[in-house]
Design an enzyme around this catalytic site. Sequence first.
Site, PDB file in Angstrom:
ATOM      1  CG  ASP A 176      -9.458 -14.152 -23.517  1.00  0.00           C
ATOM      2  OD1 ASP A 176     -10.205 -14.279 -24.691  1.00  0.00           O
ATOM      3  OD2 ASP A 176      -9.549 -14.809 -22.505  1.00  0.00           O
ATOM      4  CG  ASP A 183     -20.509 -12.682 -18.337  1.00  0.00           C
ATOM      5  OD1 ASP A 183     -20.603 -13.311 -19.576  1.00  0.00           O
ATOM      6  OD2 ASP A 183     -19.841 -11.693 -18.392  1.00  0.00           O
TER       7      ASP A 183
END
Length: 242
Positions: free
Chosen positions: A14, A134
Amino acid sequence: MSHFPEFEVIPAVDLQDGEVVQLVQGERGTEKTYGDPVEAAERWIDAGADSLHLVDLDGAFEGERQNAEAIDAVLETVDVPTQLGGGIRTAEDAVGLLERGLDRVILGTAAVENPEIVAEISDTHPDSVVVSLDAKDGEVVVEGWTEGAGVTPVEAAERYDDLGAAAILFTNVDVEGRLEGVATDPVRDLVEATDVPVIASGGVATLEDVRALEAAGAGAVVVGSALYEGAFTLEEAQAALE
């Protein structure tokens, strides 16, 4: 249909401000920094990663791709399949990345708001689009987890079966980044509802979590914090599945 001949553990890289970070529950300001992206990528490949999961966090929050230099550096260095999400909002963006050597683009908000974008990209680049769903409290959320989309993950996933999605990346926001374990029921529901392989993400803290997601039918799991914090090694995770 499945891209994953066997269950795969995919390390997450990330990126924020050109560095590797991990956030807790997607909240900015909670990040811990883990250094250079190319070094991180090389470390996971040396440890046996078969593919890498890159996330442009600045892109996800700002809606525009940041960290392009760091991402290019990773793509130039590694020779395993890579997927990237965060701020990819148009088919043009996606195709540009695929032509630069990325193997798969991960579309979240863009695919939820305009499912046809999946078919548009898949027409010229088959098997290259991962749709990111999500969920928070059983509802799909978009725009960096700030907005509800009014559908359940299962309802959303059913749209993408016919549009050519290569996989569904399912992140359970309720457990994300907390290292407190996974919720397997939503993963199982999704696996049963769609023919597209499901990549699970969020909350993995132990080898038991990895095994539980495999048992729930996921094709792969993305692991971030647990690997960076040394809860277990990639080698241990792969061995636990054999």
